[in-house]
Design a protein around this motif. Structure first.
Motif, short mmCIF file in Angstrom:
data_model
loop_
_atom_site.label_atom_id
_atom_site.label_comp_id
_atom_site.label_asym_id
_atom_site.label_seq_id
_atom_site.Cartn_x
_atom_site.Cartn_y
_atom_site.Cartn_z
N VAL A 157 0.88 -1.18 0.00
CA VAL A 157 0.00 0.00 0.00
C VAL A 157 0.91 1.22 0.00
O VAL A 157 2.03 1.17 0.52
N VAL A 158 0.46 2.32 -0.58
CA VAL A 158 1.26 3.54 -0.62
C VAL A 158 0.38 4.70 -0.18
O VAL A 158 -0.85 4.65 -0.30
N ASN A 159 1.02 5.74 0.36
CA ASN A 159 0.22 6.90 0.77
C ASN A 159 -0.35 7.58 -0.47
O ASN A 159 0.25 7.59 -1.55
N ARG A 160 -1.53 8.13 -0.32
CA ARG A 160 -2.29 8.63 -1.46
C ARG A 160 -1.56 9.77 -2.18
O ARG A 160 -1.64 9.89 -3.40
N GLY A 161 -0.84 10.61 -1.41
CA GLY A 161 -0.10 11.69 -2.05
C GLY A 161 0.99 11.17 -2.97
O GLY A 161 1.20 11.68 -4.07
N ALA A 162 1.72 10.12 -2.53
CA ALA A 162 2.77 9.54 -3.36
C ALA A 162 2.17 8.87 -4.60
O ALA A 162 2.73 8.95 -5.70
N ALA A 163 1.03 8.19 -4.42
CA ALA A 163 0.38 7.54 -5.56
C ALA A 163 -0.04 8.57 -6.60
O ALA A 163 0.11 8.35 -7.81
N ARG A 164 -0.55 9.70 -6.14
CA ARG A 164 -0.96 10.75 -7.07
C ARG A 164 0.25 11.28 -7.83
O ARG A 164 0.20 11.49 -9.04
N ALA A 165 1.36 11.52 -7.10
CA ALA A 165 2.57 12.04 -7.75
C ALA A 165 3.16 11.03 -8.73
O ALA A 165 3.74 11.42 -9.75
N ALA A 166 3.00 9.74 -8.44
CA ALA A 166 3.58 8.70 -9.29
C ALA A 166 2.65 8.27 -10.41
O ALA A 166 3.07 7.51 -11.30
N GLY A 167 1.43 8.72 -10.38
CA GLY A 167 0.48 8.28 -11.39
C GLY A 167 0.08 6.83 -11.22
O GLY A 167 -0.18 6.12 -12.20
N LEU A 168 0.02 6.38 -9.94
CA LEU A 168 -0.30 4.99 -9.65
C LEU A 168 -1.70 4.87 -9.05
O LEU A 168 -2.18 5.80 -8.39
N ALA A 169 -2.32 3.73 -9.28
CA ALA A 169 -3.63 3.44 -8.72
C ALA A 169 -3.63 2.00 -8.25
O ALA A 169 -2.71 1.22 -8.55
N THR A 170 -4.66 1.62 -7.49
CA THR A 170 -4.74 0.24 -7.02
C THR A 170 -4.78 -0.70 -8.22
O THR A 170 -5.46 -0.45 -9.21
N GLY A 171 -4.02 -1.77 -8.09
CA GLY A 171 -3.91 -2.73 -9.19
C GLY A 171 -2.69 -2.53 -10.06
O GLY A 171 -2.31 -3.45 -10.81
N ASP A 172 -2.04 -1.35 -9.97
CA ASP A 172 -0.84 -1.10 -10.77
C ASP A 172 0.37 -1.79 -10.16
O ASP A 172 0.46 -2.02 -8.95
N THR A 173 1.32 -2.11 -11.02
CA THR A 173 2.59 -2.72 -10.61
C THR A 173 3.72 -1.74 -10.85
O THR A 173 3.78 -1.08 -11.88
N THR A 174 4.62 -1.63 -9.87
CA THR A 174 5.75 -0.71 -10.00
C THR A 174 6.95 -1.30 -9.28
O THR A 174 6.92 -2.43 -8.81
N VAL A 175 8.02 -0.49 -9.16
CA VAL A 175 9.24 -0.92 -8.49
C VAL A 175 9.44 -0.09 -7.23
O VAL A 175 9.23 1.13 -7.23
#
Length: 855
Positions: A157-175
């Protein structure tokens, strides 16, 4: 109907303000800007502190006690210190204490997310964190806002602010860099204390097993243990009950104290630095406004000589004249300060709304306007106006009644013998103090005292320098209008100096920071040029506290390439060396000596082993360490070991003061990472070929940057450019206030010379020539202020660089940024021309006959 029976000074002030209210416009605006900046700074600081405090208190409301290691190592530059781990199994033992309702281990470390496009998120100062997800909602400071908690390997899980900055949403895969790259699937978004994040701090939550695997050196370790008390048990009672079951090197603190420490560590130091920086610039703005306000009242008093003399002739006492002038100043100061208070609160509210758009969200919370945030700016505004008007008011009170029979004279202060003597004495004292603090044993205290004396000497000697400076600067000017402009600037040296000094102070501070920034960059260039012997450097794309570092496995992987001769990774550790906290560079010393130039080496770097140290020459000289001597190292895990100094090297620019091998550091490490990998190519390998091969390997370890020596030096100094940009933006206010002072003085001067200007027009001077004369007078004043500011700022920059210079390798390189200085000089001249637009237009609009008739 009779007027209210106001005291004579108040009636004089009221009448003067009514008759000449337009003349106080520049003073009014200068005070408004200064007070608004100060108020905005204080309100914004109070709001941030209250918001962070509420956020941390809310996030930790269910944690009644925190159990942590009592062993802390504090190295230079790390005020918070590094704390050792605790045994995670201790949580089970604590849970069996009767007053404990629940206990859970917390595992925290560095972890940097990559955005959807592969770029790192955050890390430019604020830390990027990762940790384990705690199932107990009362002990977990994070709350699920979307999705679910991680339950399987590779989930996060990631904090919502970081997800917004990274362009990530639930279900996405990243490093996630830990620093080893870990492929994770985002299964949920979380908030911290109700906010999307702590400013630009990012956080990724993993399962406990993944957190132990990637964030600790070995399984079973934890950063701390969060404990929740049973019903009716206070935090203090809980801590007292936990103490008997804790090991000797472990301590328990209340949840309230932990929240306060978190607030201080995350927001306190940042806010102190932030508000201190803004307060410094507020002080510069207020100081600049002092000269403009003083000049305004000095000119007004000079213009009202006959009026004050008539008042004295009909019985007004000196004290009444002085009190009347001060009452004017206090009235303007009060009205302007009140307007500045409202403007400052509006600025803080605007920043609260604007910061989220700039990527730095305010924590949720209302604007906090405390009593000090209101009373201090109000007091400063009043004090500035009263203090600036004091000398002109005293001068007004000394007006003799017979002056009513003479023509009105402008202030003609200038080059008295007392001024020259005083200024020369101050200058001599400043030079002596500066030389003692800059050229002797570096001392910021002595240097700062000398710098302050230099500024005072500059102000005192300003009128003395005006005749020489204006003649030199105005010498190339040809034509009647420009000649008149030069003579007008020379007419009142005191007024010209006071007007120019306001601009000089602003330019001096800009120049000071520009010179210091250029010196920092030149020092970094020298450091890389003389110490970096490799061909390319691999570094994280961040500076400051952020980023997760580089994988320790990256250097061996790069070193195995046929295009590479040597690759040396530089990691960081901490330990107390003979009782003093010190940073350790963890590396392969033999490989390091082939990629960094360590200078002359006494002893052998190849034989450090698991119990050997290499020490920089300056550190060895200050501690008495030498090859063959021993030192006791105390680590954060509580262990102590004796190390033998086996080498002393000359240059510590990039290598640091202490070198140990990875084998020596391994038993004491927590989350291992490198900060830099220096790479030397094999013979015959070109830069592009070698860089391409290294980049291909680096991409497998989280895509860190592969840079040439020049690129590495430039990126290492990247924070300096950011600092200078902020400085220029903040100092723009001081320059604006200085321009208001020039405009106001010229406007008053035009009014004072109404008859003279009318006569010039009567004998044939055109409107364009009149405008040109006023503009060139303004440019000459601005040129004097800009030149003085450049000289003063350059001198203060040299003082700061010399006083900040450490011994040996720590010495800063003094550098003068020619291009930036030329830009500042040009901007000062343009500012002078802009400041003259309104006074020149007003002068050109004077009606000739009416102007000639003015007495």
């Amino acid at each position: 109907m009779r007027s209210p029976a106001f005291p004579v000074p108040l009636r004089l002030a009221r009448s003067s303000l009514r008759a000449h209210r337009r003349r106080f416009l520049g003073t009014f605006l200068a005070v408004v800007l200064g007070v608004a900046f100060l108020t905005g700074t204080l309100v914004m600081g109070d709001t941030l502190r209250a918001s962070f405090d509420a956020m941390f208190t809310g996030a930790s409301r269910g944690t009644d006690a925190v159990v942590r290691s009592a062993v802390t190592v504090t190295s230079p530059g790390d005020a918070q210190g590094t704390r050792g781990p605790v045994d995670a199994a201790l949580a089970e033992r604590l849970a069996r204490v009767p007053v404990v309702a629940a206990a859970a281990p917390r595992i925290e470390g560095a972890g940097q997310l990559l955005a959807a496009d592969g770029t790192p998120v955050g890390g430019k100062g604020p830390p990027t964190l990762a940790g384990n997800w705690i199932d107990d909602p009362d002990l977990n400071p994070y709350e699920l806002a979307e999705g679910r908690a991680p339950s399987a390997p590779g989930e996060a899980v990631v904090n919502r602010g970081a997800a917004r900055a990274a362009g990530l949403a639930t279900g996405d895969t990243t490093v996630l860099r830990t620093p080893d790259p870990v492929r994770v699937t985002v299964v949920g978004l979380v908030t911290f204390g109700g906010a999307d994040g702590m400013g630009q701090v990012t956080w990724a939550g993993l399962t406990r097993a993944d957190a132990e695997r990637y964030l600790t050196a070995r399984s079973g370790g934890a950063t701390s243990i969060a404990v929740r008390a049973g019903p009716g048990v206070s935090q203090e009672e809980l801590v007292a009950a936990l103490a008997p079951v804790l090991p000797d090197d472990v301590e328990a603190i209340t949840g309230q104290r932990a929240a306060e420490e978190n607030t201080e560590s995350v927001s306190g130091r940042f806010l102190d630095l932030f508000t201190t920086l803004l307060m410094v610039f507020s002080g510069v703005a207020v100081l600049v406004s002092v000269f403009g306000i003083h000049n305004t009242f000095a000119v007004l008093v000079a213009q009202r000589t006959r009026e004050n003399a008539l008042l004295r002739a009909i019985g007004a006492a000196r004290g009444q004249i002085v009190a009347g002038t001060l009452a004017e100043a206090l009235t303007v100061g009060l009205l302007a300060s009140l307007a500045g208070l409202l403007a400052g609160i509006g600025v803080a509210a605007g920043l609260q709304a604007l910061f989220p758009a700039l990527g730095f969200p305010f924590p949720d919370g209302d604007l906090v306007v405390s009593a000090p945030s209101v009373l201090l700016p109000l007091a400063v505004g009043l004090a500035v106006c009263a203090g600036s008007a004091l000398l002109p008011a005293v001068r007004a009170g000394r007006t003799a009644p017979l002056a009513a029979l003479r023509e009105t004279q402008a202030d003609a202060s200038g080059t008295s013998r007392a001024r020259v003597t005083t200024g020369a004495a101050l200058l001599a004292a400043a030079v002596g103090t500066v030389l003692a603090g800059a050229l002797g044993t570096p001392s910021l205290g002595l240097a700062a005292t000398g710098a302050a004396l230099a500024v005072v000497a500059f102000v005192v000697l300003g009128p003395v320098a005006v005749p020489v400076a204006v003649r030199l600067l105005g010498g190339p000017l040809r034509g009647a209008s420009r000649g008149l402009a030069r003579r007008n600037a020379l007419r009142s040296p005191g007024r010209t100096a006071a007007t120019a000094t306001a601009l000089a102070i602003g330019v001096a501070v800009v120049t000071l920071f520009t010179v210091f920034g250029a010196s920092l960059k030149a020092t970094m260039d020298r450091t890389v040029d003389r110490s970096f012997a490799g061909d390319v450097a691999i570094s994280g794309a961040s500076f400051g506290a952020g980023g997760a570092g580089l994988s320790p496995r990256l250097a061996p992987a790069v070193g195995a390439l046929p295009e590479v001769d040597t690759a040396a990774g530089l990691g960081r550790g901490v330990a107390e060396v003979d009782g003093r906290g010190r940073a350790l560079t963890v590396t392969d010393p033999a490989a390091l000596s082939r990629t960094l130039d360590l200078g002359a080496v006494r002893g052998s770097l190849a034989g450090l082993g698991t119990d050997g140290l290499a020490v920089a020459a300056d550190e060895a000289a200050s501690t008495g360490l030498a090859p063959g001597r021993t030192a006791e190292l105390a680590f954060t895990d509580g262990t102590r070991r004796t190390f033998t100094v086996r080498a002393v090297y000359e240059r510590s620019d990039l290598a640091g003061d202490y070198l140990v091998t990875r084998e020596a550091w391994a038993p004491h490490r927590t989350q291992d990472s490198d900060t830099l990998v220096a790479v030397a190519f094999a013979d015959g390998v070109g830069t592009e070929e070698g860089r391409a091969a290294v980049t291909a390997v680096a991409d497998r370890y989280g895509q860190p940057e592969v840079q040439t020596r020049a690129e590495y030096a430039q990126s290492a100094a990247g924070g300096v450019d950011m600092m200078l940009t902020l400085v220029y933006a903040l100092l723009a206010l001081a320059v604006v206030i200085a321009l208001l002072g020039i405009t106001n003085t010229l406007t008053l001067s035009v009014h004072e010379r109404t008859r003279e200007l009318g006569l010039l027009r009567a004998v044939g001077q055109t409107r364009a020539q009149l405008r040109s004369m006023v503009r060139w007078e303004s440019v000459l004043v601005a040129a004097f202020g800009t030149l003085g500011g450049l000289v003063l700022g350059g001198f203060l920059g040299w003082v700061l660089v010399r006083a900040s210079a450490g011994p040996g390798d720590g010495a800063l390189v003094f550098a003068v940024p020619v291009a930036q200085s030329a830009t500042v000089a040009l901007a000062g001249l343009v500012a002078g021309a802009v400041a003259a637009v309104r006074p020149a237009r007003r002068a050109a609009r004077l009606e000739v006959l009416r102007a000639i008739a003015v007495e």
